[in-house]
Design an enzyme around this catalytic site. Structure first.
Site, mmCIF file in Angstrom:
data_model
loop_
_atom_site.group_PDB
_atom_site.id
_atom_site.type_symbol
_atom_site.label_atom_id
_atom_site.label_comp_id
_atom_site.label_asym_id
_atom_site.label_seq_id
_atom_site.Cartn_x
_atom_site.Cartn_y
_atom_site.Cartn_z
ATOM 1 N N LYS A 1 44.727 49.036 70.572
ATOM 2 C CA LYS A 1 43.396 48.433 70.756
ATOM 3 C C LYS A 1 43.493 47.151 71.579
ATOM 4 O O LYS A 1 42.681 46.917 72.477
ATOM 5 C CB LYS A 1 42.717 48.171 69.405
ATOM 6 C CG LYS A 1 41.316 47.595 69.629
ATOM 7 C CD LYS A 1 40.299 47.959 68.600
ATOM 8 C CE LYS A 1 38.908 47.494 69.068
ATOM 9 N NZ LYS A 1 37.877 47.660 68.069
ATOM 10 N N GLU B 1 33.690 46.722 78.007
ATOM 11 C CA GLU B 1 33.446 48.166 78.067
ATOM 12 C C GLU B 1 32.722 48.597 79.347
ATOM 13 O O GLU B 1 31.670 49.231 79.304
ATOM 14 C CB GLU B 1 32.668 48.629 76.824
ATOM 15 C CG GLU B 1 32.768 50.132 76.622
ATOM 16 C CD GLU B 1 32.266 50.596 75.256
ATOM 17 O OE1 GLU B 1 32.648 50.002 74.230
ATOM 18 O OE2 GLU B 1 31.510 51.560 75.226
ATOM 19 N N ARG C 1 37.424 51.005 77.836
ATOM 20 C CA ARG C 1 37.170 50.728 76.422
ATOM 21 C C ARG C 1 36.314 51.814 75.775
ATOM 22 O O ARG C 1 36.384 52.014 74.559
ATOM 23 C CB ARG C 1 36.527 49.343 76.251
ATOM 24 C CG ARG C 1 36.369 48.979 74.795
ATOM 25 C CD ARG C 1 36.087 47.520 74.529
ATOM 26 N NE ARG C 1 35.954 47.304 73.109
ATOM 27 C CZ ARG C 1 35.908 46.139 72.504
ATOM 28 N NH1 ARG C 1 36.013 45.039 73.232
ATOM 29 N NH2 ARG C 1 35.781 46.043 71.199
HETATM 30 P P1 NAD Z 1 32.944 48.333 54.639
HETATM 31 O O1 NAD Z 1 32.974 47.021 55.281
HETATM 32 O O2 NAD Z 1 31.665 48.845 54.095
HETATM 33 O O3 NAD Z 1 34.039 48.359 53.482
HETATM 34 C C1 NAD Z 1 34.220 49.524 52.733
HETATM 35 C C2 NAD Z 1 34.072 49.278 51.222
HETATM 36 O O4 NAD Z 1 35.289 48.739 50.715
HETATM 37 C C3 NAD Z 1 32.989 48.313 50.831
HETATM 38 O O5 NAD Z 1 32.402 48.734 49.625
HETATM 39 C C4 NAD Z 1 33.763 47.016 50.611
HETATM 40 O O6 NAD Z 1 33.099 46.111 49.748
HETATM 41 C C5 NAD Z 1 35.030 47.528 50.010
HETATM 42 N N1 NAD Z 1 36.213 46.710 50.185
HETATM 43 C C6 NAD Z 1 36.584 46.011 51.269
HETATM 44 N N2 NAD Z 1 37.823 45.533 51.118
HETATM 45 C C7 NAD Z 1 38.247 45.926 49.906
HETATM 46 C C8 NAD Z 1 39.453 45.745 49.185
HETATM 47 N N3 NAD Z 1 40.499 45.132 49.736
HETATM 48 N N4 NAD Z 1 39.533 46.250 47.935
HETATM 49 C C9 NAD Z 1 38.485 46.944 47.402
HETATM 50 N N5 NAD Z 1 37.329 47.170 48.046
HETATM 51 C C10 NAD Z 1 37.222 46.663 49.286
HETATM 52 O O7 NAD Z 1 33.466 49.482 55.634
HETATM 53 P P2 NAD Z 1 34.630 49.520 56.735
HETATM 54 O O8 NAD Z 1 35.075 50.915 56.763
HETATM 55 O O9 NAD Z 1 35.611 48.436 56.552
HETATM 56 O O10 NAD Z 1 33.847 49.188 58.085
HETATM 57 C C11 NAD Z 1 32.853 50.053 58.589
HETATM 58 C C12 NAD Z 1 31.956 49.258 59.520
HETATM 59 O O11 NAD Z 1 32.738 48.783 60.617
HETATM 60 C C13 NAD Z 1 30.829 50.078 60.114
HETATM 61 O O12 NAD Z 1 29.635 49.361 60.043
HETATM 62 C C14 NAD Z 1 31.246 50.270 61.557
HETATM 63 O O13 NAD Z 1 30.159 50.393 62.420
HETATM 64 C C15 NAD Z 1 32.024 49.007 61.827
HETATM 65 N N6 NAD Z 1 32.992 49.104 62.910
HETATM 66 C C16 NAD Z 1 32.991 48.132 63.840
HETATM 67 C C17 NAD Z 1 33.912 48.154 64.868
HETATM 68 C C18 NAD Z 1 33.964 47.023 65.853
HETATM 69 O O14 NAD Z 1 34.680 47.130 66.849
HETATM 70 N N7 NAD Z 1 33.265 45.936 65.614
HETATM 71 C C19 NAD Z 1 34.843 49.201 64.950
HETATM 72 C C20 NAD Z 1 34.827 50.190 63.982
HETATM 73 C C21 NAD Z 1 33.886 50.134 62.954
HETATM 74 N N1 GLY Z 2 35.441 50.508 68.030
HETATM 75 C C1 GLY Z 2 35.221 50.607 69.444
HETATM 76 C C2 GLY Z 2 35.495 49.366 70.197
HETATM 77 O O1 GLY Z 2 35.862 48.358 69.635
HETATM 78 O O2 GLY Z 2 35.344 49.350 71.387
#
Ligand code: NAD
Ligand code: GLY
Length: 362
Positions: A228, A238, A242
């Protein structure tokens, strides 16, 4: 004492920043002192993560002034209203332009904290302390921040790079198994778009990964962040390459928005989306059938979905049309020529796309 496993850099000239990956990093006062220069720090976390890790982090940040704001947990709260709450806390506590916003949590917390940091006083320092596998391998790196809109996933946001990513791998011990699997979907993505050897390595380590083996997870975090960081350094905003990081996401985002945010985890939707993108690549005679089978098999062995219930092809297409990669009204897709070789194209047969959707929607 924490153990530093890796220290990578996202090379962005004067805005370059480190990705530190290690055990117990959040309790490492010297490391925190090196990477958190602000005297006023707003910690953004949520009601699930804070009881587990906030006290340790606050102890490492003392004697800085730290205020914590705890958001409700869940993708359905990834909204402008929630970001407004973060901004209210910054204003109410008179945080100045020299403050830092620190995200402690998964991608949902990170995306919103980063967006708030990008617009508060036209941009303040932002630090990522990701606590999910998905955030450690993907969302905490690269500076994409933002929120969902009822009409489309991540439609509102800004690029705002963090000044450091502090990935404490011990936090993964408390992650629910379903969330671990969702993070592995983004890991598979890196193998598919860029690294066939890494894909084969994952095929051979499924049991260890699902068991949360710390060495295997450390390797996937390191390799994912290397890929990444490399892509982001070449195409931060992007304009080209990207977009490959969005492999499976045009389909996956449509699943998330068509089903209402929160029913599908982001990583699960990406897994089903990658299955669809791989089938579309095969239907388009780009990817051979044996590779398609390997991809389906790995997704399934990781306990991730390849098919989607209760969404019609037409509904999927409507949601896909609002994807950020749409150009001149045409949905652009990331497809595969082989495992490890992805490319972006608007040149595909619409009937094959419909056929692909029909094959994966039940
Ligand atoms: P999330 O942030 O909802 O976390 C998942 C769950 O795990 C939540 O219930 C959280 O409270 C819990 N949690 C977090 N850390 C924990 C821990 N250490 N122990 C126990 N529970 C814990 O979901 P995610 O999968 O981390 O992130 C998904 C989000 O990220 C989406 O909104 C997606 O669009 C976004 N995303 C952004 C990018 C970017 O480049 N900015 C890339 C990929 C995904
Ligand atoms: N998750 C896609 C990006 O960061 O570009």
């Amino acid at each position: 004492m924490g153990t530093l496993i890796e220290n990578l850099t996202v090379q962005l000239g004067t805005r370059s920043y480190p990705i530190l990956i290690g055990e117990g990093l959040l309790g490492e006062r010297a490391m925190i002192d090196r990477h958190v220069r602000a005297r006023d720090v707003l910690i953004v976390s949520n009601t699930t993560v804070a009881p587990l890790y906030l006290a340790n982090l606050e102890a490492s940040l003392s004697p800085r002034r730290t205020i914590a704001t705890l958001l409700p947990d869940g993708e359905s709260y990834k909204t402008l209203d929630t970001v407004a709450r973060i901004l209210d806390v910054l204003v109410a506590n008179r945080f100045g332009r020299d403050c830092a916003v620190l995200a402690l949590g998964g991608g949902v917390v990170g995306d919103m904290a980063g967006f708030a940091a990008s617009i508060y006083q036209r941009g303040v320092t932002f630090i990522q302390a990701p606590t999910t596998l998905l955030a450690q391998v993907d969302s905490a790196v690269g500076g994409k921040t933002g929120v969902n809109h009822p009409g489309g996933k991540n439609l509102i946001g800004a690029f705002h790079q963090p000044s450091a990513v502090l990935s404490d791998t011990t936090t993964l011990a408390t992650l629910p198994p379903r969330e671990l699997r969702a993070g592995l979907a983004e890991v598979v993505k890196y193998g598919l778009i860029r690294d066939a050897d890494f894909f084969a390595w994952l095929e051979a380590r499924v049991d260890a990964l699902l068991a949360g083996d710390t060495d295997a997870l450390a390797h996937v975090i390191r390799r994912s962040c290397e890929i990444k960081a490399d892509v982001v350094a070449r195409d931060e905003h992007e304009h080209g390459e990207r977009a490959l990081l969005n492999f499976g996401h045009t389909f996956g985002h449509a699943v998330e928005s068509a089903t209402g945010y929160g029913r599908w985890l982001h990583g699960e939707a990406v897994a089903a989306g990658m299955a669809m993108a791989a089938r579309m690549s095969c239907e388009s005679r780009l990817l051979d059938a044996a590779d398609l089978q390997r991809i389906m098999r790995l997704i399934e062995r990781l306990g991730l979905p390849t098919h989607v219930d209760q969404v019609q092809p037409q509904t999927m297409l409507e949601h896909m049309r609002i994807d950020k990669k749409v150009l001149d009204g045409r949905i652009r897709l990331v497809l595969l020529r082989a495992i490890g070789q992805a490319f972006v194209t608007a040149d595909y047969d619409e009937n094959r796309l419909t056929h692909t959707l029909e094959a994966h929607l039940r």
